[in-house]
Scaffold this motif. Structure first.
Motif, PDB file in Angstrom:
ATOM      1  N   ARG A 198       0.855  -1.179   0.000  1.00 38.96           N
ATOM      2  CA  ARG A 198       0.000   0.000   0.000  1.00 38.96           C
ATOM      3  C   ARG A 198       0.894   1.233   0.000  1.00 38.96           C
ATOM      4  O   ARG A 198       1.838   1.326   0.789  1.00 38.96           O
ATOM      5  N   GLY A 202      -2.570   5.628  -0.511  1.00 35.20           N
ATOM      6  CA  GLY A 202      -3.678   4.714  -0.301  1.00 35.20           C
ATOM      7  C   GLY A 202      -3.913   3.710  -1.423  1.00 35.20           C
ATOM      8  O   GLY A 202      -4.778   2.845  -1.320  1.00 35.20           O
ATOM      9  N   ASP A 245      -5.693  -1.441   3.995  1.00 33.41           N
ATOM     10  CA  ASP A 245      -6.464  -0.204   4.187  1.00 33.41           C
ATOM     11  C   ASP A 245      -6.834  -0.018   5.660  1.00 33.41           C
ATOM     12  O   ASP A 245      -6.711   1.083   6.207  1.00 33.41           O
ATOM     13  N   SER A 248      -4.228   1.407   7.629  1.00 37.93           N
ATOM     14  CA  SER A 248      -3.635   2.627   7.039  1.00 37.93           C
ATOM     15  C   SER A 248      -2.154   2.388   6.777  1.00 37.93           C
ATOM     16  O   SER A 248      -1.292   3.214   7.082  1.00 37.93           O
TER      17      SER A 248
END
Lengths: 360, 360
Positions: A198, A202, A245, A248
């Protein structure tokens, strides 16, 4: 934040993962500084600078923070205090929260479930009474695992629901009465893993799932393609992206999943770092999991996870490293010896990936 | 002699070739020690030890000989005396004779012809009179090249057989009256190169020829497959193997060949080292030219030169290195930044290889 070429990336941990991260960083034009107590750690060979000090040595951490434009780690058992300090005094990617979540099996599994990612059943084990309750709930069967610091099958005790099983007291004695969980046996058909990266923006990029086979609790082989139905693979990839996700996350992580007989998936565990089951990407993709991680840490765009070949990655454990000269004769084999001086049973000494032309 | 894992390989020269050799050596389990005067040379990042000293510093050479189980080099302009000394006091692979042959265009071309390998026409140029004679023989046209130390188009003067050509005296003045040769213009259709590795046992392994395109005397791209008729490619490969045998060579060398309109080949020059036109092997093969070289130096079996992808390698010269972030967005691109702090016009800063699925 995007690192300019020539910037320095710090790597906490100088094992084979740190070594491969350092090579990937070099190829992208970054300098590297590795923190690892061992003078001859595998990453020392391929980094610009090696700080030989303990992971919780405050002078060393301060040195690392001062010298590096961004810092990452290659293993998840860094003291949380050290990680939090680095996060505050430097740029740490991924952040300390991913570490905190992954360091404790109870927190990890609770987090996964809370984010809609199914796991096998588990119970918190605080003492003999709660272990007895948990065993009763799972029909006398399950795996007792310490909440922290377990890896490659260490700190685990199996209950088979049969004569010969230890008593709850005995079992807890064997793991030193450490806080633990009991996991239900999962009647899975196989284990796969997804490597996902990631970026700071994002974006997530997932490699195709690999099918993993373990021997004595240690990863033995990872095979791609994994030989699973397409919807199962898609579900695995969606799950890994969802996890990244939810955390984060910035960087590469490895998510292990059990494939059940009905094609559903149960998350086993994740590692907030590049992962052994993703070593094949180094041989079969233009952009490896290591480069992908460095790109994320550096704030670069992520690469496409395209794969030019089918492949099987196999670990070289202990004296297996002696197979290198023989493996060198085989065509389409990509070799990697980690340069560890001492070979010990169960120690990961190297790996190789056998490439095959893609079938479709 | 076969090196055991953990043995140390010395590399004279710490540029990008030394850097990629050091990475390849690490992956095979060898330690590396690089001799290069520049503190921040590209290979310093990826080697175990860097001796920062001049190539003819006897103390440094003695240190290198003492610390290394075998020594190799990444560039052909090492003082012959130093190479001979290393050959006598250590294991030097390839040997000094290959260097001696490649360091002097007159000796090189004479050697090639003597071994049945055709080159373009050439004449020894000792003074203005011999240059005038040579020009007369080649119809007033040709390229004056210093016998020694020329590379990437440096130390070369063109005679077009037209007004504006310098006089022989002027031309020799421009090259500082260095010993030179005049090469006839070759009406070639293209340039290809073959990367060949020869093991200590005399086995040779050749990669498929690449088609090379230069810009301003510097390699710009190498494309594989080269788009030449199969018999031409086979002839090129046979020629490279013949050259390696004639030199009793141990290691990787690059042979540049002109492809004439009639499909015949003329050797241009060879480099007794890994070669820029072989960088594609790092991205498109399981075993790169760098690993192949280290295998030969270490007395290991050579790897198969199989290629999993078609590809184009492109050099990043000077400020081209600024293209990296844009290139990072493209799929199937393998990047390599050499980590040189200062970008100068004409300086090789990095390269990338674009992979494509094999057509047949």
């Amino acid at each position: 934040m995007t690192l300019a070429r020539g910037a320095t990336i710090g790597i906490v941990g100088g094992g084979q993962l740190g070594r491969m991260l350092a090579i990937a960083a070099a190829r992208l034009g970054f300098r590297t500084c590795v923190l690892d107590p061992a003078e001859n750690c595998p990453a020392a060979q391929t980094c610009n600078e090696h700080i030989a000090a303990a992971y919780d040595d405050m002078t060393a951490l301060a040195q690392l923070a001062r010298r590096c434009d961004a810092i990452t780690y290659e293993f998840e058992n860094i003291a949380l205090g050290a990680a939090r300090w680095l996060e505050k005094n430097a740029v740490l990617r991924p952040g300390a929260t991913a570490l905190e979540t992954a360091q404790d099996r109870l927190i990890e599994k609770t987090f996964l479930n809370a984010n809609g990612i199914p796991t096998v059943g588990f119970r918190d084990v605080a003492d003999a009474a709660s272990l007895a309750d948990a065993l009763a709930a799972f029909g006398g069967r399950g795996i007792l695992k310490t909440r922290r610091l377990g890896y490659d099958g260490k700190g685990q005790i199996r209950f088979r629901g049969a004569a010969g099983d230890p008593s709850p007291e005995e079992a807890l004695g064997e793991i030193g009465h450490a806080p633990a969980i009991l996991e239900a046996f999962a009647p899975f058909e196989g284990e796969i893993s997804v490597i996902v990266t990631r970026g700071g923006d994002g974006t997530t990029v997932c490699y195709e799932p690999a099918r993993n086979v373990h021997a004595e609790g240690i990863l033995s082989t990872s095979t791609v393609p994994a030989g699973i139905a397409e919807p199962v693979g898609e579900q695995a990839v969606r799950t890994a992206a969802k996890l990244a996700d939810a955390l984060s996350y910035v960087g590469t992580l490895g998510l292990e999943l059990f494939v059940m007989a009905d094609g559903t998936l149960r998350a086993n565990e994740f590692a907030p770092r590049v992962h052994n089951s993703g070593h094949w990407t180094e041989a079969a993709c233009a952009v490896s999991q290591f480069e992908q991680h460095i790109r994320a840490v550096a704030g670069w765009p992520l690469g496409a996870p395209d794969r030019h070949s089918d492949c099987v990655m196999e670990n070289l454990i202990g004296d297996d490293i002696g197979r290198m000269p023989e493996l060198a004769r085989a065509p389409n084999v990509v070799l990697h010896d980690y340069g560890k001086a001492e070979s010990r049973p169960g120690r990961k000494m190297g790996h190789f990936t056998r490439l095959r032309p893609r079938l479709g």
